[in-house]
Design an enzyme around this catalytic site. Structure first.
Site, PDB file in Angstrom:
ATOM      1  N   CYS A   1      -2.954 -12.754 -14.881  1.00  0.00           N
ATOM      2  CA  CYS A   1      -4.194 -12.968 -14.133  1.00  0.00           C
ATOM      3  C   CYS A   1      -4.606 -14.432 -14.257  1.00  0.00           C
ATOM      4  CB  CYS A   1      -5.296 -12.043 -14.649  1.00  0.00           C
ATOM      5  SG  CYS A   1      -6.871 -12.215 -13.769  1.00  0.00           S
TER       6      CYS A   1
ATOM      7  N   GLU B   1      -0.423   8.071  -7.929  1.00  0.00           N
ATOM      8  CA  GLU B   1      -0.464   7.388  -6.642  1.00  0.00           C
ATOM      9  C   GLU B   1       0.093   8.282  -5.545  1.00  0.00           C
ATOM     10  OE1 GLU B   1       0.225   2.756  -6.972  1.00  0.00           O
ATOM     11  OE2 GLU B   1       1.714   3.829  -8.147  1.00  0.00           O
TER      12      GLU B   1
ATOM     13  N   ASP C   1       3.484  -2.492 -14.921  1.00  0.00           N
ATOM     14  CA  ASP C   1       3.352  -1.045 -14.798  1.00  0.00           C
ATOM     15  C   ASP C   1       2.201  -0.523 -15.651  1.00  0.00           C
ATOM     16  OD1 ASP C   1       5.508  -1.021 -13.075  1.00  0.00           O
ATOM     17  OD2 ASP C   1       6.973  -0.699 -14.667  1.00  0.00           O
TER      18      ASP C   1
ATOM     19  N   CYS D   1      -6.181  -6.915 -11.459  1.00  0.00           N
ATOM     20  CA  CYS D   1      -6.260  -7.125 -12.910  1.00  0.00           C
ATOM     21  C   CYS D   1      -7.083  -6.004 -13.523  1.00  0.00           C
ATOM     22  CB  CYS D   1      -6.891  -8.481 -13.211  1.00  0.00           C
ATOM     23  SG  CYS D   1      -7.114  -8.796 -14.981  1.00  0.00           S
TER      24      CYS D   1
ATOM     25  N   ASP E   1       1.749   5.736 -13.652  1.00  0.00           N
ATOM     26  CA  ASP E   1       2.416   4.884 -12.669  1.00  0.00           C
ATOM     27  C   ASP E   1       3.893   5.238 -12.658  1.00  0.00           C
ATOM     28  OD1 ASP E   1       2.292   2.344 -10.900  1.00  0.00           O
ATOM     29  OD2 ASP E   1       3.938   1.931 -12.287  1.00  0.00           O
TER      30      ASP E   1
END
Length: 465
Positions: A386, A314, A396, A367, A222
């Site tokens: 969550c 990503e 992250d 989550c 990430d």
């Protein structure tokens, strides 16, 4: 050259040069010849295009217009060889590769512009090429033929018409491959970056096929601003922020430059010597920041490519992220695009696999324990909580774990596997949703339901209930 246990790649080796004043003048002359050829070809093409546009405005038919100019490299070279006696009477003083450098850059620029207009080229629109300035353009010249070699002492290189040039560093990495027969020089480019001159050898290299240290391991990466990379293993790679560290010095040099007498076209005034020296110092400061950033990113991507068999990143919309004024400078300093670019070829070198998650994959809002998706997660919330299972985790790290879990659900084993959630567009909450094709519904001439590797399953839009 081709062997079953080796991988053929095109790789560049870049070395700093230590030129004498006479050699630097010779290299600048070759770069200037390339710029003259480029500007000459651009003026020729632009004049014909303007003439055709004017003729159309007069109502002249397309069959009676001035013939369209050819802007491929062979056409430009043929036109240059015909007109070089008048356009550049001094053309014999420099290598033919200098003129070929400028014409090749023009041919590629015109092709990109034409392809962008016709829709053949994706991405941002490409504008029409512009003329190159002697002061603002970067001096560069490329050699593809002639005597191009590394001397046995590994401290000198030989280039056509320039002769024997001394290196500022040893070329042993390239020399060893050349002696072993696992590399072949395709071209050499001399370019000035800041105050330093560099020579880059583009080579065809036979690399041994390698396997990552943990070929079955998967890691999610990430990318961020506070930490340049957060791994799904919990490792936080800090962002060194090289640009922020150098901003004080850059501002001081920029203020000093603004107080000097710079060039003025309207008044036909040249820049002062102090202005030139200060501008050189500013270029060196920027070059140091770029070198530090490049070195850190290379170490990070090499560590990932050699350690893990599958890497998931990503597909970030960096252009959209740069529109925000508050984080634009830090995003550019992190170098997100450079990290992905290096991972693409390094995973191929070291036998790994790169998976690129879909841009709309909710990795930060999901989550990693139960899979529940939060409707909203502001950027200021650095801890993911969550409400379903009670997981409390750094946001992250949570996103990196979701990316790592995505590798098991994405089909394909190519260098880049797109579309992590099997959709090719963002689906609005009450709009169309992507539905995976059910088994047994294959179309004609199709006996299976699994698409070829690297593609996503066929889906049909249906209204969301």
């Amino acid at each position: 050259m081709g062997q079953p246990n080796r991988l053929s790649v095109v790789q560049a080796y870049r070395f700093a040069l230590d030129l004498s004043p006479a050699q630097e003048r010779a290299v600048l002359g070759h770069a200037g010849a390339a710029r003259v050829a480029y500007n000459w070809g651009l003026a020729r093409v632009k004049a014909v295009l303007d003439q055709r546009a004017a003729e159309r405005s007069y109502g002249i038919g397309d069959d009676q217009l001035t013939p369209a100019p050819g802007w491929t490299l062979p056409a430009l070279r043929q036109a240059w060889n015909t007109a070089k006696e008048d356009a550049a009477p001094w053309w014999r003083d420099y290598s033919k590769e200098a003129y070929n450098t400028g014409l090749d850059a023009l041919a590629r620029g015109l092709k990109n512009w034409a392809d962008s207009r016709s829709g053949k080229r994706s991405g941002r629109p490409v504008g029409f090429p512009r003329f190159k300035s002697r002061r603002r353009s970067t001096p560069a010249v490329r050699f593809t033929t002639g005597a191009i070699r590394v001397e046995p002492d590994r401290k000198h290189v030989v280039l056509p018409r320039l002769g024997r040039l001394k290196l500022h560093e040893s070329a042993r990495k390239l020399a060893r491959r050349l002696q072993a027969g696992t590399a072949r020089i395709l071209s050499a480019t001399v370019r000035r970056d800041g105050r330093r001159w560099y020579v880059s050898f583009t080579c065809e290299v036979q690399r041994a096929r390698r396997t990552p240290a943990r070929p079955c391991a998967t890691v999610g990466v990430d990318l961020g601003v506070m930490h340049v990379a957060v791994l799904s293993t919990g490792v936080l790679v800090p962002n060194p922020r090289h640009l922020d560290a150098a901003l004080r010095k850059l501002r001081r040099i920029s203020r000093a430059l603004s107080r000097k007498v710079g060039p003025d076209r309207r008044a036909h005034r040249d820049a002062s010597k102090r202005w030139c020296r200060t501008r050189t110092a500013l270029g060196r400061a920027h070059a140091r920041v770029a070198n530090l950033r490049r070195d850190g990113l290379h170490k990070l991507t090499t560590r990932l490519a050699t350690g893990y068999g599958t890497i998931v990143v990503e597909d970030l919309n960096v252009a959209g992220m740069l529109r925000g004024r508050r984080l634009a400078r830090r995003i550019t300093d992190a170098g997100f695009a450079e990290i992905r670019r290096q991972l693409v070829y390094k995973t191929d070198w070291y036998g790994g696999r790169l998976v690129v998650a879909d841009r709309w994959c909710p990795s930060s809002n999901t989550c990693s324990a139960c899979g529940a998706v939060r409707t909203k997660l502001t950027l200021s919330e650095r801890t993911f909580t969550c409400t379903t299972c009670g997981l409390v985790l750094d946001r992250d790290v949570n996103a990196a774990r979701n990316l790592a879990a995505l590798a098991a659900t994405v089909a394909g084993s190519g260098p880049e596997t797109l579309n992590g959630r099997r959709a090719d567009r963002k689906t609005p909450p009450a709009g169309l949703v992507a539905v995976k094709r059910l088994p047994g519904t294959a179309t004609a001439d199709k006996t299976g339901t699994v698409p070829p590797q690297g593609r996503t399953s066929d889906h049909a839009p249906t209204a969301a209930s």
